[in-house]
Design an enzyme around this catalytic site. Structure first.
Site, PDB file in Angstrom:
ATOM      1  N   ASP A  12     -50.447  -4.572 -34.617  1.00 15.68           N
ATOM      2  CA  ASP A  12     -50.667  -3.429 -33.732  1.00 15.68           C
ATOM      3  C   ASP A  12     -51.747  -2.550 -34.367  1.00 15.68           C
ATOM      4  O   ASP A  12     -52.093  -2.735 -35.539  1.00 15.68           O
ATOM      5  CB  ASP A  12     -49.359  -2.627 -33.599  1.00 15.68           C
ATOM      6  CG  ASP A  12     -49.519  -1.357 -32.769  1.00 15.68           C
ATOM      7  OD1 ASP A  12     -50.077  -1.435 -31.663  1.00 15.68           O
ATOM      8  OD2 ASP A  12     -49.113  -0.272 -33.229  1.00 15.68           O
ATOM      9  N   TYR A  44     -56.383   2.494 -31.145  1.00 16.47           N
ATOM     10  CA  TYR A  44     -57.208   1.495 -30.451  1.00 16.47           C
ATOM     11  C   TYR A  44     -57.489   1.941 -29.006  1.00 16.47           C
ATOM     12  O   TYR A  44     -58.462   1.512 -28.401  1.00 16.47           O
ATOM     13  CB  TYR A  44     -56.474   0.143 -30.383  1.00 16.47           C
ATOM     14  CG  TYR A  44     -56.569  -0.726 -31.629  1.00 16.47           C
ATOM     15  CD1 TYR A  44     -57.125  -0.267 -32.819  1.00 16.47           C
ATOM     16  CD2 TYR A  44     -56.081  -2.042 -31.586  1.00 16.47           C
ATOM     17  CE1 TYR A  44     -57.181  -1.091 -33.937  1.00 16.47           C
ATOM     18  CE2 TYR A  44     -56.142  -2.876 -32.696  1.00 16.47           C
ATOM     19  CZ  TYR A  44     -56.688  -2.396 -33.872  1.00 16.47           C
ATOM     20  OH  TYR A  44     -56.741  -3.213 -34.971  1.00 16.47           O
ATOM     21  N   CYS A  75     -49.540  -4.822 -29.215  1.00 13.45           N
ATOM     22  CA  CYS A  75     -50.309  -3.634 -28.834  1.00 13.45           C
ATOM     23  C   CYS A  75     -50.917  -3.936 -27.474  1.00 13.45           C
ATOM     24  O   CYS A  75     -51.589  -4.967 -27.308  1.00 13.45           O
ATOM     25  CB  CYS A  75     -51.403  -3.395 -29.869  1.00 13.45           C
ATOM     26  SG  CYS A  75     -52.574  -2.115 -29.444  1.00 13.45           S
ATOM     27  N   ASN A  76     -50.653  -3.082 -26.512  1.00 14.25           N
ATOM     28  CA  ASN A  76     -51.199  -3.320 -25.167  1.00 14.25           C
ATOM     29  C   ASN A  76     -52.716  -3.232 -25.168  1.00 14.25           C
ATOM     30  O   ASN A  76     -53.385  -4.014 -24.486  1.00 14.25           O
ATOM     31  CB  ASN A  76     -50.637  -2.285 -24.189  1.00 14.25           C
ATOM     32  CG  ASN A  76     -49.234  -2.609 -23.753  1.00 14.25           C
ATOM     33  OD1 ASN A  76     -49.026  -3.214 -22.721  1.00 14.25           O
ATOM     34  ND2 ASN A  76     -48.257  -2.231 -24.560  1.00 14.25           N
ATOM     35  N   GLU A 156     -46.576   9.842 -32.409  1.00 15.66           N
ATOM     36  CA  GLU A 156     -46.835   9.592 -33.827  1.00 15.66           C
ATOM     37  C   GLU A 156     -46.672  10.858 -34.666  1.00 15.66           C
ATOM     38  O   GLU A 156     -46.299  10.802 -35.837  1.00 15.66           O
ATOM     39  CB  GLU A 156     -48.239   9.015 -33.996  1.00 15.66           C
ATOM     40  CG  GLU A 156     -48.209   7.824 -34.907  1.00 15.66           C
ATOM     41  CD  GLU A 156     -49.340   6.876 -34.640  1.00 15.66           C
ATOM     42  OE1 GLU A 156     -50.392   7.095 -35.228  1.00 15.66           O
ATOM     43  OE2 GLU A 156     -49.163   5.935 -33.848  1.00 15.66           O
ATOM     44  N   CYS A 188     -47.402   0.734 -23.409  1.00 14.29           N
ATOM     45  CA  CYS A 188     -47.882   1.083 -24.749  1.00 14.29           C
ATOM     46  C   CYS A 188     -46.683   0.941 -25.675  1.00 14.29           C
ATOM     47  O   CYS A 188     -45.579   1.396 -25.337  1.00 14.29           O
ATOM     48  CB  CYS A 188     -48.414   2.515 -24.755  1.00 14.29           C
ATOM     49  SG  CYS A 188     -48.850   3.092 -26.425  1.00 14.29           S
ATOM     50  N   THR A 189     -46.918   0.336 -26.821  1.00 13.71           N
ATOM     51  CA  THR A 189     -45.778   0.019 -27.689  1.00 13.71           C
ATOM     52  C   THR A 189     -45.178   1.262 -28.366  1.00 13.71           C
ATOM     53  O   THR A 189     -44.142   1.172 -29.004  1.00 13.71           O
ATOM     54  CB  THR A 189     -46.170  -1.049 -28.731  1.00 13.71           C
ATOM     55  OG1 THR A 189     -47.358  -0.632 -29.406  1.00 13.71           O
ATOM     56  CG2 THR A 189     -46.403  -2.386 -28.075  1.00 13.71           C
TER      57      THR A 189
HETATM   58  N1  DGL Z   1     -49.800   0.789 -29.681  1.00 13.30           N
HETATM   59  C1  DGL Z   1     -50.982   0.895 -28.858  1.00 13.30           C
HETATM   60  C2  DGL Z   1     -50.746   0.218 -27.507  1.00 13.30           C
HETATM   61  O1  DGL Z   1     -49.749  -0.439 -27.305  1.00 13.30           O
HETATM   62  C3  DGL Z   1     -51.351   2.328 -28.548  1.00 13.30           C
HETATM   63  C4  DGL Z   1     -51.823   3.163 -29.666  1.00 13.30           C
HETATM   64  C5  DGL Z   1     -53.312   3.158 -29.855  1.00 13.30           C
HETATM   65  O2  DGL Z   1     -54.048   3.743 -29.052  1.00 13.30           O
HETATM   66  O3  DGL Z   1     -53.718   2.570 -30.834  1.00 13.30           O
HETATM   67  O4  DGL Z   1     -51.555   0.303 -26.644  1.00 13.30           O
END
Ligand code: DGL
Length: 269
Positions: A12, A44, A75-76, A156, A188-189
């Site tokens: 992730d 991300y 991670c989506n 977070e 989103c995770t």
């Molecule tokens: N964990 C990321 C997701 O599932 C979101 C956090 C990020 O923006 O890095 O999209």
């Protein structure tokens, strides 16, 4: 080494994917896990696809060095931007899975002909990947989506189950774009941590889909079908992050539900 006893690699952008890793360890307690959180490059969700692809390939190299039998992109945003590239890159060395396909397939079985919503990062929502995959299934599902970029950093920072998170969540869910939905995909995770607050907002009128459970089940189905389950009954868990600060150590407990040891593994030396 027997492939069955090889680890499952999970990665992730940071620590959000620990919600998926936690669901996986609960459902598959005998599997060895190697987790990689790219804390040096998070978030991300606001990065370009090219940057996310470059980071994802670097992480895959680490996971392949650990002989992972499966690489699960937890991670989506990375699933949206880098899944196809990573799959081609990894080839037959490991099975590559993402967090989007299991959720789309769950929706096609349970919400055919219905209107459903999606919330996620800008990268995930603007990629339109959920819409494309849902449309490809031709189940007459109408998808309404909204980028909710404040939610991941908010979680977070430890803001959930309090009045600040409640007003941000309510403001987003009140958006015109999410009207008249019957289910909401948490795309989103990080979001499983605010599922209770989202459930409270909808008061049971909308089914809120926590994809970590759905993803863990689909990983289990894959291992069973492919006869790749670990036969041993002891398991190791290794957690790497690409940048270390004390605050990650603290937040990790929130996402994984228990204290874990984080090892620093810089991606670029
Ligand atoms: N964990 C990321 C997701 O599932 C979101 C956090 C990020 O923006 O890095 O999209």
């Amino acid at each position: 080494m027997n492939i069955n006893s090889s680890p499952i690699g999970i990665f992730d952008s940071g620590i959000g994917g620990l919600t998926v890793a936690h669901a996986v360890t609960k459902l598959l307690p005998n599997e060895h896990i190697v987790y990689f959180g790219d804390t040096a490059h998070l978030p991300y969700g606001d990065k370009s696809s090219a940057a996310i692809q470059a980071y994802s390939i670097k992480i895959c190299n680490v996971l392949l060095q650990q002989n992972c039998k499966v690489i699960l992109i937890a991670c989506n945003s990375a699933s949206a931007a880098a899944f196809e590239l990573v799959r081609e890159y990894v080839g037959s060395k490991a099975k590559v899975l993402n967090v989007i396909d299991p959720c789309v397939s769950y929706c096609s079985k349970n919400f055919a002909g219905k209107t459903i919503g999606l919330i996620g990062t800008k990268q995930t929502v603007n990629s339109n990947i959920y819409r494309k995959k849902i449309d490809d299934l031709r189940q007459n599902i109408h998808l309404k989506s909204l980028a909710t970029p404040l939610l991941a950093p908010m979680i977070e920072e430890g803001f959930f189950n309090n009045t600040i998170s409640e007003s941000i969540i309510n403001e987003y869910l009140h958006n015109e774009e999410l009207k008249e939905i019957e289910a909401l995909i948490l795309g989103c995770t990080h979001y499983p941590l605010i599922k209770t607050q989202i459930d409270n907002y909808y008061q049971g009128k909308v089914t809120v889909l926590d994809s970590s459970q759905i993803v863990a089940q689909s990983l289990k189905d894959y291992l069973v079908e492919s006869q790749l389950e670990n036969q041993g009954n002891t398991s190791n868990k290794q957690f790497y992050i690409s940048d270390y600060t004390k605050s990650f150590e603290t937040s990790t407990k929130i996402f994984f539900g228990e204290q874990i040891k984080l090892d620093h593994y810089p991606l670029w030396e």
